[in-house]
Design a protein around this motif. Structure first.
Motif, PDB file in Angstrom:
ATOM      1  N   TYR A 272      35.054  44.378  44.189  1.00 56.44           N
ATOM      2  CA  TYR A 272      36.269  43.611  44.260  1.00 56.44           C
ATOM      3  C   TYR A 272      37.164  44.429  43.105  1.00 56.44           C
ATOM      4  O   TYR A 272      38.470  44.120  43.424  1.00 56.44           O
ATOM      5  CB  TYR A 272      35.506  42.860  43.072  1.00 56.44           C
ATOM      6  CG  TYR A 272      37.008  41.630  42.136  1.00 56.44           C
ATOM      7  CD1 TYR A 272      37.971  41.141  42.623  1.00 56.44           C
ATOM      8  CD2 TYR A 272      36.351  42.330  40.988  1.00 56.44           C
ATOM      9  CE1 TYR A 272      38.256  40.508  42.104  1.00 56.44           C
ATOM     10  CE2 TYR A 272      37.657  40.979  39.670  1.00 56.44           C
ATOM     11  CZ  TYR A 272      38.710  40.713  40.547  1.00 56.44           C
ATOM     12  OH  TYR A 272      39.417  40.426  39.790  1.00 56.44           O
TER      13      TYR A 272
ATOM     14  N   ALA B 146      44.984  34.535  44.896  1.00 59.58           N
ATOM     15  CA  ALA B 146      44.284  35.466  45.279  1.00 59.58           C
ATOM     16  C   ALA B 146      42.128  34.810  45.614  1.00 59.58           C
ATOM     17  O   ALA B 146      41.449  35.321  45.527  1.00 59.58           O
ATOM     18  CB  ALA B 146      43.986  37.223  44.931  1.00 59.58           C
ATOM     19  N   PRO B 147      42.357  33.814  46.141  1.00 60.35           N
ATOM     20  CA  PRO B 147      41.103  32.795  46.102  1.00 60.35           C
ATOM     21  C   PRO B 147      40.329  33.477  47.269  1.00 60.35           C
ATOM     22  O   PRO B 147      40.776  33.804  48.092  1.00 60.35           O
ATOM     23  CB  PRO B 147      41.566  31.322  46.962  1.00 60.35           C
ATOM     24  CG  PRO B 147      42.672  31.782  47.339  1.00 60.35           C
ATOM     25  CD  PRO B 147      43.556  32.792  46.683  1.00 60.35           C
ATOM     26  N   SER B 148      38.929  33.406  46.393  1.00 57.52           N
ATOM     27  CA  SER B 148      38.078  33.680  47.999  1.00 57.52           C
ATOM     28  C   SER B 148      37.840  32.527  49.015  1.00 57.52           C
ATOM     29  O   SER B 148      38.046  31.140  48.342  1.00 57.52           O
ATOM     30  CB  SER B 148      36.506  33.987  46.949  1.00 57.52           C
ATOM     31  OG  SER B 148      36.823  35.453  46.224  1.00 57.52           O
TER      32      SER B 148
ATOM     33  N   VAL C 294      41.132  44.575  44.714  1.00 54.32           N
ATOM     34  CA  VAL C 294      42.554  44.104  43.557  1.00 54.32           C
ATOM     35  C   VAL C 294      43.611  45.360  43.499  1.00 54.32           C
ATOM     36  O   VAL C 294      44.664  44.726  43.600  1.00 54.32           O
ATOM     37  CB  VAL C 294      41.487  43.831  42.692  1.00 54.32           C
ATOM     38  CG1 VAL C 294      41.880  44.007  41.829  1.00 54.32           C
ATOM     39  CG2 VAL C 294      41.916  41.480  42.560  1.00 54.32           C
TER      40      VAL C 294
ATOM     41  N   GLU D 217      40.941  37.150  50.017  1.00 57.51           N
ATOM     42  CA  GLU D 217      40.098  37.712  49.169  1.00 57.51           C
ATOM     43  C   GLU D 217      38.475  37.521  50.006  1.00 57.51           C
ATOM     44  O   GLU D 217      37.336  36.932  49.829  1.00 57.51           O
ATOM     45  CB  GLU D 217      39.456  38.121  47.729  1.00 57.51           C
ATOM     46  CG  GLU D 217      41.105  38.225  47.255  1.00 57.51           C
ATOM     47  CD  GLU D 217      41.024  38.847  46.113  1.00 57.51           C
ATOM     48  OE1 GLU D 217      39.674  38.904  44.953  1.00 57.51           O
ATOM     49  OE2 GLU D 217      41.825  39.797  45.813  1.00 57.51           O
TER      50      GLU D 217
ATOM     51  N   ARG E 115      45.740  34.715  36.128  1.00 59.67           N
ATOM     52  CA  ARG E 115      44.724  34.214  37.280  1.00 59.67           C
ATOM     53  C   ARG E 115      44.096  33.894  35.853  1.00 59.67           C
ATOM     54  O   ARG E 115      43.775  33.160  34.561  1.00 59.67           O
ATOM     55  CB  ARG E 115      43.945  35.337  37.531  1.00 59.67           C
ATOM     56  CG  ARG E 115      43.871  36.056  36.831  1.00 59.67           C
ATOM     57  CD  ARG E 115      43.016  37.968  37.712  1.00 59.67           C
ATOM     58  NE  ARG E 115      42.878  38.622  35.929  1.00 59.67           N
ATOM     59  CZ  ARG E 115      42.408  39.956  36.751  1.00 59.67           C
ATOM     60  NH1 ARG E 115      42.200  40.371  37.788  1.00 59.67           N
ATOM     61  NH2 ARG E 115      41.932  40.546  35.780  1.00 59.67           N
TER      62      ARG E 115
ATOM     63  N   LEU F  42      38.308  36.153  33.939  1.00 62.47           N
ATOM     64  CA  LEU F  42      38.567  37.653  34.543  1.00 62.47           C
ATOM     65  C   LEU F  42      39.428  38.856  33.387  1.00 62.47           C
ATOM     66  O   LEU F  42      39.220  39.456  34.250  1.00 62.47           O
ATOM     67  CB  LEU F  42      39.544  37.677  35.777  1.00 62.47           C
ATOM     68  CG  LEU F  42      38.425  36.902  36.664  1.00 62.47           C
ATOM     69  CD1 LEU F  42      39.046  36.220  38.350  1.00 62.47           C
ATOM     70  CD2 LEU F  42      37.420  37.885  37.342  1.00 62.47           C
TER      71      LEU F  42
ATOM     72  N   ARG G 271      50.751  37.434  42.332  1.00 56.55           N
ATOM     73  CA  ARG G 271      50.435  36.644  43.341  1.00 56.55           C
ATOM     74  C   ARG G 271      49.112  35.921  43.130  1.00 56.55           C
ATOM     75  O   ARG G 271      48.694  35.605  41.739  1.00 56.55           O
ATOM     76  CB  ARG G 271      49.102  37.904  44.361  1.00 56.55           C
ATOM     77  CG  ARG G 271      48.365  39.107  43.538  1.00 56.55           C
ATOM     78  CD  ARG G 271      48.012  38.043  42.697  1.00 56.55           C
ATOM     79  NE  ARG G 271      46.962  39.626  42.290  1.00 56.55           N
ATOM     80  CZ  ARG G 271      45.123  39.125  41.645  1.00 56.55           C
ATOM     81  NH1 ARG G 271      44.660  37.614  41.247  1.00 56.55           N
ATOM     82  NH2 ARG G 271      45.073  40.150  41.330  1.00 56.55           N
TER      83      ARG G 271
HETATM   84  N1  GLU Z   1      39.275  36.281  44.448  1.00 60.45           N
HETATM   85  C1  GLU Z   1      39.237  36.217  43.052  1.00 60.45           C
HETATM   86  C2  GLU Z   1      38.172  34.318  42.994  1.00 60.45           C
HETATM   87  O1  GLU Z   1      38.573  34.264  43.363  1.00 60.45           O
HETATM   88  C3  GLU Z   1      40.090  36.258  42.066  1.00 60.45           C
HETATM   89  C4  GLU Z   1      40.638  37.720  42.048  1.00 60.45           C
HETATM   90  C5  GLU Z   1      41.999  37.826  41.599  1.00 60.45           C
HETATM   91  O2  GLU Z   1      42.652  37.034  40.596  1.00 60.45           O
HETATM   92  O3  GLU Z   1      42.405  39.285  40.710  1.00 60.45           O
HETATM   93  O4  GLU Z   1      38.201  34.824  41.939  1.00 60.45           O
END
Ligand code: GLU
Length: 328
Positions: free
Chosen positions: A204, A30-32, A208, A64, A222, A226, A28
């Motif tokens: 978060y 998962a951009p904010s 997640v 997100e 990612r 992170l 996946r």
């Molecule tokens: N939403 C997070 C971001 O844009 C990423 C979260 C994830 O990939 O776990 O930095």
């Protein structure tokens, strides 16, 4: 009770809501939706897609949007990826429509005695003496052992200020590790992380884990900023009965000062680069070069080239610097 994750997990039996496709697993992005993605974020998203395609996983997209939302940003991010030849395999999952799922997960943890209210402000935490051997910034445990009388008083104090307590996970405060395909073993102390913030927003780390598990995501790719969150997310996933997760944290794109690339660094979004004459083929040529594959015979001009030729086994582990082109 002790708080360590068990093989069974607290949430066993809750099931996944993925349908039969989950058997193949998923990756996946998962951009904010806080604005346009810069070329570094785009690189991570493309890598997530390539990895999913190369390993036969579905490629999912998650919006997100519990925090920092800019209207229209989610649509614009998806439109940029569509121009680059990438569309998710399913409708994007929108976090703001899943609040009941996060509340239910906290409920399950609570029933297992793993949740407590925390009345501390940021300042309280910064000023509290830290527990011995705790890493800097770790929660010192102030509210962990309060009796019900104290709790009622603290709750009332907060209510007077129009605030509510945060909810924290009762952990074992021990070091936990995950195995990352690119970084090797990543270890971090898992302290009593926040599950729901004092402003009522689900945290978060909780969302997640709940969403990855519910969507059948079994490999997360990612940015490596992170990576240090992964042990804590894996720990929480274990408590919630989620299946095992693979991890790949990819190097970030930096600016010329060696700091993480940001919008203020100049023309860094797809839209800005296009305005300066970049084409889709230029984006992929830069991907090829920045990922360390420019010594090959082929030239990447689109996503199919990237899927066909990117070899994760020899991905450049070093961060890349992006110097934005100037308009003159
Ligand atoms: N939403 C997070 C971001 O844009 C990423 C979260 C994830 O990939 O776990 O930095």
């Amino acid at each position: 009770m002790t708080a360590g994750p068990t093989a069974d997990g607290v949430g066993r039996g809750a099931g996944r809501d993925t349908g039969p496709g989950a058997a193949n697993g998923a990756g996946r992005f998962a951009p904010s939706p806080s604005g346009d993605l810069h070329i570094g974020n785009i690189r991570s998203g493309l890598l997530a897609f390539v990895r999913a395609r190369q390993t036969g996983r579905r490629f999912l997209w998650r919006i997100e949007d519990l925090d920092r939302v800019k209207p229209g940003a989610a649509e614009s991010q998806l439109a940029v990826f569509a121009e680059l030849g990438v569309t998710p395999d399913e409708e994007p999952l929108v976090q703001s429509s899943r609040l009941h799922r996060y509340a239910a997960a906290i409920d399950r943890l609570d029933k297992a005695g793993l949740v407590y209210e925390c009345y501390c402000s940021r300042k309280d935490i910064a000023q509290a003496p830290s527990a011995p051997h705790a890493p800097p910034g770790a929660y010192p445990g102030t509210c962990r052992h309060l009796g019900e009388g104290d709790r009622e008083a603290r709750r009332a104090e907060l209510a007077e200020q129009g605030r509510q307590p945060a909810l924290r996970l009762r952990t074992d405060n021990a070091a936990h590790s995950i195995h990352d395909e690119l970084l090797g073993e990543v270890t971090a102390t898992v302290d009593d992380l926040v599950l729901r913030r004092g402003d009522g927003v689900f945290a978060y780390n909780l969302t997640v884990v709940v969403d990855d598990s519910a969507s059948g995501v079994d490999e997360v790719l990612r940015g490596d900023d992170l990576a240090s969150s992964a042990p804590r997310q894996a720990y929480l996933a274990g408590l919630l009965g989620a299946g095992p997760m693979g991890w790949l944290h990819v190097p970030l794109v930096l600016n010329s000062d060696g700091r993480r690339l940001a919008k203020r660094d100049g023309a860094v979004t797809y839209q800005q680069l296009c305005a300066l004459g970049w084409t889709v083929a230029d984006v992929f040529a830069w991907m090829q070069q920045s990922l360390g594959f420019d010594d090959a015979d082929e030239n990447w001009t689109g996503i199919d080239d990237m899927v066909a030729h990117l070899d994760f086994g020899r991905l450049d582990a070093q961060p890349t610097v992006f110097v934005p082109p100037s308009g003159d």
